[in-house]
Design an enzyme around this catalytic site. Sequence first.
Site, PDB file in Angstrom:
ATOM      1  N   SER A  10     -11.197 -68.085  19.696  1.00  7.77           N
ATOM      2  CA  SER A  10     -10.551 -67.993  21.007  1.00  7.77           C
ATOM      3  C   SER A  10      -9.986 -66.590  21.185  1.00  7.77           C
ATOM      4  O   SER A  10      -9.089 -66.169  20.445  1.00  7.77           O
ATOM      5  CB  SER A  10      -9.420 -69.020  21.101  1.00  7.77           C
ATOM      6  OG  SER A  10      -8.643 -68.755  22.244  1.00  7.77           O
ATOM      7  N   ASP A  37     -10.097 -68.454  27.411  1.00 11.57           N
ATOM      8  CA  ASP A  37      -9.001 -69.198  28.035  1.00 11.57           C
ATOM      9  C   ASP A  37      -8.643 -68.571  29.380  1.00 11.57           C
ATOM     10  O   ASP A  37      -8.211 -67.422  29.432  1.00 11.57           O
ATOM     11  CB  ASP A  37      -7.766 -69.179  27.127  1.00 11.57           C
ATOM     12  CG  ASP A  37      -7.947 -70.085  25.924  1.00 11.57           C
ATOM     13  OD1 ASP A  37      -8.287 -71.265  26.120  1.00 11.57           O
ATOM     14  OD2 ASP A  37      -7.760 -69.601  24.797  1.00 11.57           O
ATOM     15  N   MET A  39      -6.188 -68.774  32.481  1.00  8.17           N
ATOM     16  CA  MET A  39      -4.871 -69.329  32.854  1.00  8.17           C
ATOM     17  C   MET A  39      -4.398 -68.704  34.164  1.00  8.17           C
ATOM     18  O   MET A  39      -4.573 -67.500  34.371  1.00  8.17           O
ATOM     19  CB  MET A  39      -3.844 -69.029  31.765  1.00  8.17           C
ATOM     20  CG  MET A  39      -4.243 -69.520  30.387  1.00  8.17           C
ATOM     21  SD  MET A  39      -2.904 -69.302  29.207  1.00  8.17           S
ATOM     22  CE  MET A  39      -3.732 -69.723  27.669  1.00  8.17           C
ATOM     23  N   HIS A  69     -12.557 -72.326  29.184  1.00  6.26           N
ATOM     24  CA  HIS A  69     -11.533 -73.376  29.278  1.00  6.26           C
ATOM     25  C   HIS A  69     -10.629 -73.029  30.451  1.00  6.26           C
ATOM     26  O   HIS A  69      -9.817 -72.106  30.364  1.00  6.26           O
ATOM     27  CB  HIS A  69     -10.780 -73.402  27.934  1.00  6.26           C
ATOM     28  CG  HIS A  69      -9.602 -74.297  27.884  1.00  6.26           C
ATOM     29  ND1 HIS A  69      -8.677 -74.251  26.846  1.00  6.26           N
ATOM     30  CD2 HIS A  69      -9.170 -75.289  28.715  1.00  6.26           C
ATOM     31  CE1 HIS A  69      -7.744 -75.159  27.047  1.00  6.26           C
ATOM     32  NE2 HIS A  69      -8.003 -75.796  28.178  1.00  6.26           N
ATOM     33  N   MET A  71      -7.639 -73.421  32.643  1.00 14.42           N
ATOM     34  CA  MET A  71      -6.282 -73.981  32.748  1.00 14.42           C
ATOM     35  C   MET A  71      -5.728 -73.518  34.084  1.00 14.42           C
ATOM     36  O   MET A  71      -4.826 -72.682  34.155  1.00 14.42           O
ATOM     37  CB  MET A  71      -5.422 -73.492  31.575  1.00 14.42           C
ATOM     38  CG  MET A  71      -5.752 -74.198  30.268  1.00 14.42           C
ATOM     39  SD  MET A  71      -5.204 -73.279  28.808  1.00 14.42           S
ATOM     40  CE  MET A  71      -6.595 -72.192  28.596  1.00 14.42           C
ATOM     41  N   MET A 140      -6.589 -81.172  23.405  1.00 15.22           N
ATOM     42  CA  MET A 140      -5.575 -80.145  23.140  1.00 15.22           C
ATOM     43  C   MET A 140      -4.653 -80.652  22.043  1.00 15.22           C
ATOM     44  O   MET A 140      -4.083 -81.744  22.147  1.00 15.22           O
ATOM     45  CB  MET A 140      -4.742 -79.849  24.390  1.00 15.22           C
ATOM     46  CG  MET A 140      -5.457 -79.114  25.506  1.00 15.22           C
ATOM     47  SD  MET A 140      -6.262 -77.571  25.028  1.00 15.22           S
ATOM     48  CE  MET A 140      -4.888 -76.601  24.402  1.00 15.22           C
ATOM     49  N   GLY A 145      -1.266 -72.991  27.026  1.00 14.21           N
ATOM     50  CA  GLY A 145      -0.577 -71.843  27.611  1.00 14.21           C
ATOM     51  C   GLY A 145      -0.428 -70.671  26.658  1.00 14.21           C
ATOM     52  O   GLY A 145      -0.414 -69.526  27.098  1.00 14.21           O
ATOM     53  N   PHE A 146      -0.359 -70.957  25.369  1.00 14.90           N
ATOM     54  CA  PHE A 146      -0.087 -69.882  24.416  1.00 14.90           C
ATOM     55  C   PHE A 146      -0.845 -70.117  23.106  1.00 14.90           C
ATOM     56  O   PHE A 146      -1.071 -71.265  22.718  1.00 14.90           O
ATOM     57  CB  PHE A 146       1.417 -69.807  24.108  1.00 14.90           C
ATOM     58  CG  PHE A 146       2.235 -69.612  25.355  1.00 14.90           C
ATOM     59  CD1 PHE A 146       2.404 -68.340  25.901  1.00 14.90           C
ATOM     60  CD2 PHE A 146       2.796 -70.705  26.010  1.00 14.90           C
ATOM     61  CE1 PHE A 146       3.123 -68.164  27.073  1.00 14.90           C
ATOM     62  CE2 PHE A 146       3.513 -70.543  27.189  1.00 14.90           C
ATOM     63  CZ  PHE A 146       3.682 -69.265  27.721  1.00 14.90           C
ATOM     64  N   GLY A 147      -1.159 -69.004  22.449  1.00 13.86           N
ATOM     65  CA  GLY A 147      -1.733 -69.088  21.107  1.00 13.86           C
ATOM     66  C   GLY A 147      -0.623 -69.210  20.078  1.00 13.86           C
ATOM     67  O   GLY A 147       0.564 -69.040  20.384  1.00 13.86           O
ATOM     68  N   GLY A 148      -1.008 -69.516  18.854  1.00  7.57           N
ATOM     69  CA  GLY A 148      -0.071 -69.482  17.731  1.00  7.57           C
ATOM     70  C   GLY A 148       0.967 -70.587  17.715  1.00  7.57           C
ATOM     71  O   GLY A 148       2.000 -70.449  17.064  1.00  7.57           O
ATOM     72  N   ASP A 178      -8.457 -77.822  20.173  1.00  6.35           N
ATOM     73  CA  ASP A 178      -7.931 -76.499  20.551  1.00  6.35           C
ATOM     74  C   ASP A 178      -6.418 -76.485  20.362  1.00  6.35           C
ATOM     75  O   ASP A 178      -5.702 -77.238  21.025  1.00  6.35           O
ATOM     76  CB  ASP A 178      -8.297 -76.251  22.027  1.00  6.35           C
ATOM     77  CG  ASP A 178      -7.923 -74.867  22.509  1.00  6.35           C
ATOM     78  OD1 ASP A 178      -7.469 -74.028  21.703  1.00  6.35           O
ATOM     79  OD2 ASP A 178      -8.095 -74.623  23.720  1.00  6.35           O
ATOM     80  N   GLY A 179      -5.974 -75.615  19.448  1.00  7.50           N
ATOM     81  CA  GLY A 179      -4.541 -75.418  19.254  1.00  7.50           C
ATOM     82  C   GLY A 179      -4.101 -75.693  17.833  1.00  7.50           C
ATOM     83  O   GLY A 179      -4.267 -76.811  17.331  1.00  7.50           O
ATOM     84  N   GLY A 180      -3.611 -74.661  17.164  1.00  5.93           N
ATOM     85  CA  GLY A 180      -3.076 -74.845  15.815  1.00  5.93           C
ATOM     86  C   GLY A 180      -4.120 -75.140  14.759  1.00  5.93           C
ATOM     87  O   GLY A 180      -3.794 -75.675  13.692  1.00  5.93           O
ATOM     88  N   GLY A 200      -7.713 -69.379  17.603  1.00 10.33           N
ATOM     89  CA  GLY A 200      -7.318 -68.059  18.071  1.00 10.33           C
ATOM     90  C   GLY A 200      -6.543 -67.304  17.019  1.00 10.33           C
ATOM     91  O   GLY A 200      -7.047 -66.376  16.373  1.00 10.33           O
TER      92      GLY A 200
END
Length: 228
Positions: A10, A37, A39, A69, A71, A140, A145-148, A178-180, A200
């Site tokens: 990502s 991504d 947004m 993706h 958003m 999700m 909204g945010f990476g990390g 997607d995410g973490g 990401g």
Amino acid sequence: MPRAIELAPSILSANFANLAEHAKQALDGGGTLLHLDIMDGHFVPNLTIGPPVVASLRKALPTTIFDCHLMIENPDEFIPAFAEAGANWISVHQEACVHLDRTLHLIADHGCKPAVVLNPATPVETLADVLELVHHVLIMSVNPGFGGQKFIRNSLKKMETLANIREERGLNFRIEVDGGVDLSTVGGIVRAGAELLVAGNAVFGHGDATQNARQLLDAARAATLARA
Ligand code: DX5
Ligand code: ZN
């Protein structure tokens, strides 16, 4: 039956001043598609890229699959522009689409693979009537909204539920997460049934993107063997 694991780096966590080069590094490490991504600052509290950046990346990476993706609040208005810019897969949020069936057909009509995304608080069951239409479902595992961000463990149950529904109904959509996604979470994710792994921060956030991608894929594939 175990399905092929793929890594979708990502670019949200990549170096935007050197985007194509940084993306290529991750693809060199085994990433088979690129997760983009989009947004709008309304559906999610952040802003990222629009069709011109996708079109520029497309020139730099002519054959890579672009997994866009969205958003954004009004995806129908922008689907034609992202398709024109070079998107291959377009996913929209269930929560953003009043007429989800229509939106998925719109994506397909523009020559892209349609997909639907679920926020952490949205149950899998809400998709019962569109699963025949989608190329993949994106679960999700953070609030978008945010990476990390930290992986939300409840999403594992959703992947399992979805994989069971797919089996029971004999459907073929793929399951993306997607995410973490990182070395500490990827084993559980793969065992829960996801096969398209968006990452990401774990790929671009530190060190060498090629090596990070390779390590993550190796860990995921090792977990698949354990699953089989
Ligand atoms: C978050 C995005 C993700 C993001 C994931 O809203 O949809 O694609 O890049 O980032 P990591 O892998 O850092 O959690
Ligand atoms: Zn994403």
